[in-house]
Design a protein around this motif. Sequence first.
Motif, PDB file in Angstrom:
ATOM      1  N   ALA A 149      -0.346  -3.936   5.218  1.00  0.00           N
ATOM      2  CA  ALA A 149      -0.817  -4.179   6.581  1.00  0.00           C
ATOM      3  C   ALA A 149      -2.165  -4.897   6.607  1.00  0.00           C
ATOM      4  CB  ALA A 149      -0.925  -2.865   7.344  1.00  0.00           C
ATOM      5  N   GLY A 150      -2.794  -5.042   5.444  1.00  0.00           N
ATOM      6  CA  GLY A 150      -4.096  -5.697   5.370  1.00  0.00           C
ATOM      7  C   GLY A 150      -5.232  -4.831   5.879  1.00  0.00           C
ATOM      8  N   ASP A 151      -5.058  -3.507   5.800  1.00  0.00           N
ATOM      9  CA  ASP A 151      -6.059  -2.571   6.304  1.00  0.00           C
ATOM     10  C   ASP A 151      -7.193  -2.298   5.322  1.00  0.00           C
ATOM     11  OD1 ASP A 151      -4.672  -2.320   8.655  1.00  0.00           O
ATOM     12  OD2 ASP A 151      -3.606  -0.508   8.047  1.00  0.00           O
ATOM     13  N   LEU A 152      -7.109  -2.841   4.112  1.00  0.00           N
ATOM     14  CA  LEU A 152      -8.147  -2.597   3.114  1.00  0.00           C
ATOM     15  C   LEU A 152      -8.928  -3.875   2.829  1.00  0.00           C
ATOM     16  CD1 LEU A 152      -6.093  -0.440   0.571  1.00  0.00           C
ATOM     17  CD2 LEU A 152      -7.876   0.368   2.119  1.00  0.00           C
ATOM     18  N   GLN A 153     -10.235  -3.731   2.703  1.00  0.00           N
ATOM     19  CA  GLN A 153     -11.055  -4.856   2.286  1.00  0.00           C
ATOM     20  C   GLN A 153     -10.727  -5.174   0.831  1.00  0.00           C
ATOM     21  OE1 GLN A 153     -15.099  -3.761   2.919  1.00  0.00           O
ATOM     22  NE2 GLN A 153     -14.868  -3.530   5.136  1.00  0.00           N
ATOM     23  N   ASP A 154     -11.071  -6.370   0.382  1.00  0.00           N
ATOM     24  CA  ASP A 154     -10.746  -6.774  -0.991  1.00  0.00           C
ATOM     25  C   ASP A 154     -11.277  -5.785  -2.024  1.00  0.00           C
ATOM     26  OD1 ASP A 154      -9.300  -8.979  -0.253  1.00  0.00           O
ATOM     27  OD2 ASP A 154     -10.964 -10.386  -0.473  1.00  0.00           O
ATOM     28  N   TRP A 155     -12.539  -5.392  -1.891  1.00  0.00           N
ATOM     29  CA  TRP A 155     -13.133  -4.510  -2.889  1.00  0.00           C
ATOM     30  C   TRP A 155     -12.454  -3.140  -2.891  1.00  0.00           C
ATOM     31  CZ3 TRP A 155     -15.292   0.227  -2.181  1.00  0.00           C
ATOM     32  CH2 TRP A 155     -15.599   0.595  -0.879  1.00  0.00           C
ATOM     33  N   SER A 156     -12.120  -2.598  -1.708  1.00  0.00           N
ATOM     34  CA  SER A 156     -11.485  -1.279  -1.664  1.00  0.00           C
ATOM     35  C   SER A 156     -10.030  -1.356  -2.120  1.00  0.00           C
ATOM     36  CB  SER A 156     -11.603  -0.641  -0.287  1.00  0.00           C
ATOM     37  OG  SER A 156     -10.986  -1.422   0.703  1.00  0.00           O
ATOM     38  N   LEU A 157      -9.370  -2.480  -1.871  1.00  0.00           N
ATOM     39  CA  LEU A 157      -8.006  -2.674  -2.353  1.00  0.00           C
ATOM     40  C   LEU A 157      -7.978  -2.654  -3.877  1.00  0.00           C
ATOM     41  CD1 LEU A 157      -5.015  -3.450  -1.695  1.00  0.00           C
ATOM     42  CD2 LEU A 157      -5.745  -5.820  -1.904  1.00  0.00           C
ATOM     43  N   LYS A 158      -8.884  -3.425  -4.503  1.00  0.00           N
ATOM     44  CA  LYS A 158      -8.937  -3.487  -5.967  1.00  0.00           C
ATOM     45  C   LYS A 158      -9.359  -2.137  -6.560  1.00  0.00           C
ATOM     46  CE  LYS A 158      -9.962  -8.401  -6.040  1.00  0.00           C
ATOM     47  NZ  LYS A 158     -10.986  -9.422  -6.193  1.00  0.00           N
ATOM     48  N   GLU A 159     -10.370  -1.527  -5.962  1.00  0.00           N
ATOM     49  CA  GLU A 159     -10.871  -0.251  -6.485  1.00  0.00           C
ATOM     50  C   GLU A 159      -9.832   0.862  -6.341  1.00  0.00           C
ATOM     51  OE1 GLU A 159     -13.538   2.258  -8.390  1.00  0.00           O
ATOM     52  OE2 GLU A 159     -13.535   0.088  -8.206  1.00  0.00           O
ATOM     53  N   SER A 160      -9.164   0.930  -5.209  1.00  0.00           N
ATOM     54  CA  SER A 160      -8.131   1.954  -5.005  1.00  0.00           C
ATOM     55  C   SER A 160      -6.957   1.742  -5.959  1.00  0.00           C
ATOM     56  CB  SER A 160      -7.640   1.937  -3.558  1.00  0.00           C
ATOM     57  OG  SER A 160      -8.636   2.372  -2.682  1.00  0.00           O
ATOM     58  N   ALA A 161      -6.535   0.492  -6.136  1.00  0.00           N
ATOM     59  CA  ALA A 161      -5.431   0.192  -7.047  1.00  0.00           C
ATOM     60  C   ALA A 161      -5.790   0.581  -8.473  1.00  0.00           C
ATOM     61  CB  ALA A 161      -5.065  -1.284  -6.975  1.00  0.00           C
ATOM     62  N   ARG A 162      -7.008   0.222  -8.891  1.00  0.00           N
ATOM     63  CA  ARG A 162      -7.456   0.551 -10.248  1.00  0.00           C
ATOM     64  C   ARG A 162      -7.557   2.062 -10.436  1.00  0.00           C
ATOM     65  NH1 ARG A 162     -11.929   1.925 -12.722  1.00  0.00           N
ATOM     66  NH2 ARG A 162     -13.248   1.826 -10.881  1.00  0.00           N
ATOM     67  N   THR A 163      -8.102   2.750  -9.451  1.00  0.00           N
ATOM     68  CA  THR A 163      -8.275   4.199  -9.543  1.00  0.00           C
ATOM     69  C   THR A 163      -6.929   4.907  -9.577  1.00  0.00           C
ATOM     70  OG1 THR A 163     -10.388   4.041  -8.395  1.00  0.00           O
ATOM     71  CG2 THR A 163      -9.352   6.200  -8.467  1.00  0.00           C
ATOM     72  N   LEU A 164      -6.002   4.498  -8.715  1.00  0.00           N
ATOM     73  CA  LEU A 164      -4.668   5.111  -8.720  1.00  0.00           C
ATOM     74  C   LEU A 164      -3.953   4.886 -10.052  1.00  0.00           C
ATOM     75  CD1 LEU A 164      -3.383   4.417  -5.108  1.00  0.00           C
ATOM     76  CD2 LEU A 164      -3.746   6.652  -6.170  1.00  0.00           C
ATOM     77  N   ALA A 165      -4.097   3.697 -10.615  1.00  0.00           N
ATOM     78  CA  ALA A 165      -3.481   3.420 -11.917  1.00  0.00           C
ATOM     79  C   ALA A 165      -4.079   4.325 -12.998  1.00  0.00           C
ATOM     80  CB  ALA A 165      -3.670   1.955 -12.292  1.00  0.00           C
ATOM     81  N   ASN A 166      -5.404   4.491 -12.993  1.00  0.00           N
ATOM     82  CA  ASN A 166      -6.046   5.361 -13.983  1.00  0.00           C
ATOM     83  C   ASN A 166      -5.655   6.819 -13.801  1.00  0.00           C
ATOM     84  OD1 ASN A 166      -7.339   3.268 -15.296  1.00  0.00           O
ATOM     85  ND2 ASN A 166      -9.184   3.421 -14.052  1.00  0.00           N
ATOM     86  N   VAL A 167      -5.549   7.273 -12.574  1.00  0.00           N
ATOM     87  CA  VAL A 167      -5.126   8.660 -12.315  1.00  0.00           C
ATOM     88  C   VAL A 167      -3.700   8.866 -12.805  1.00  0.00           C
ATOM     89  CG1 VAL A 167      -4.550  10.291 -10.471  1.00  0.00           C
ATOM     90  CG2 VAL A 167      -6.727   9.089 -10.425  1.00  0.00           C
ATOM     91  N   GLU A 168      -2.840   7.884 -12.545  1.00  0.00           N
ATOM     92  CA  GLU A 168      -1.447   7.987 -12.990  1.00  0.00           C
ATOM     93  C   GLU A 168      -1.365   8.063 -14.520  1.00  0.00           C
ATOM     94  OE1 GLU A 168       2.849   6.008 -11.918  1.00  0.00           O
ATOM     95  OE2 GLU A 168       1.034   4.826 -11.586  1.00  0.00           O
ATOM     96  N   ILE A 169      -2.133   7.242 -15.188  1.00  0.00           N
ATOM     97  CA  ILE A 169      -2.167   7.262 -16.664  1.00  0.00           C
ATOM     98  C   ILE A 169      -2.650   8.617 -17.161  1.00  0.00           C
ATOM     99  CG2 ILE A 169      -3.323   6.307 -18.698  1.00  0.00           C
ATOM    100  CD1 ILE A 169      -3.282   3.572 -17.176  1.00  0.00           C
ATOM    101  N   GLY A 170      -3.718   9.126 -16.548  1.00  0.00           N
ATOM    102  CA  GLY A 170      -4.256  10.417 -16.942  1.00  0.00           C
ATOM    103  C   GLY A 170      -3.268  11.556 -16.719  1.00  0.00           C
ATOM    104  N   LEU A 171      -2.556  11.545 -15.609  1.00  0.00           N
ATOM    105  CA  LEU A 171      -1.564  12.583 -15.345  1.00  0.00           C
ATOM    106  C   LEU A 171      -0.412  12.503 -16.333  1.00  0.00           C
ATOM    107  CD1 LEU A 171      -1.437  12.558 -11.437  1.00  0.00           C
ATOM    108  CD2 LEU A 171      -2.474  14.288 -12.929  1.00  0.00           C
ATOM    109  N   ALA A 172      -0.001  11.285 -16.670  1.00  0.00           N
ATOM    110  CA  ALA A 172       1.086  11.115 -17.631  1.00  0.00           C
ATOM    111  C   ALA A 172       0.674  11.648 -19.008  1.00  0.00           C
ATOM    112  CB  ALA A 172       1.488   9.651 -17.737  1.00  0.00           C
ATOM    113  N   ARG A 173      -0.558  11.403 -19.397  1.00  0.00           N
ATOM    114  CA  ARG A 173      -1.054  11.900 -20.684  1.00  0.00           C
ATOM    115  C   ARG A 173      -1.198  13.417 -20.689  1.00  0.00           C
ATOM    116  NH1 ARG A 173      -5.700   7.392 -21.988  1.00  0.00           N
ATOM    117  NH2 ARG A 173      -4.253   5.705 -22.496  1.00  0.00           N
ATOM    118  N   ALA A 174      -1.547  13.982 -19.547  1.00  0.00           N
ATOM    119  CA  ALA A 174      -1.754  15.427 -19.445  1.00  0.00           C
ATOM    120  C   ALA A 174      -0.430  16.190 -19.436  1.00  0.00           C
ATOM    121  CB  ALA A 174      -2.549  15.770 -18.198  1.00  0.00           C
TER     122      ALA A 174
END
Length: 158
Positions: free
Chosen positions: A132-157
């Motif tokens: 929907a374009g509701d995220l600014q560029d910086w928050s889009l990139k930061e949220s995507a990166r953070t979600l990917a890292n959380v997913e990796i961490g949960l998979a490892r755990a």
Amino acid sequence: MTLLTATQQALIDCLKAEGGRVDSVYDLAAKLGRPYRRVFDQVKKLAAEGYLTLSPGEQGGRRKTGIALAATTAGAPELSFNRIWSAAPEALPETTLIASVLAQPSFEDVLRLVLHYGLPKVRKVFQAMASAGDLQDWSLKESARTLANVEIGLARAA
């Protein structure tokens, strides 16, 4: 409290979908489509860790253990700061709370959301906001990166 496995999170999510309470382990196992004994073992473990409360009872001469979400998992997760000053986090709809964190992401709060609501729900809100374009560029990139890292961490755990 510890990190939940995918099956434990599915159990918590099922309870949330049922209004936070079911009448018995058998009912919960049927809703999850899993063997009674496996669900029983996980319910006992989650109750010992404080995620669930159990209320033993009897119905028709048979023992029945009611299961409910503990108070800590029923409301909103505790965030590092309140992003919507006009309302308490507990009063906000889940999607609004998730969206407010994704708009101003911090690793700790995104992790708290994922642990509380589950990765699929947080990802769904993120994808809706991104399309929907509701995220600014910086928050889009930061949220995507953070979600990917959380997913990796949960998979490892797991």
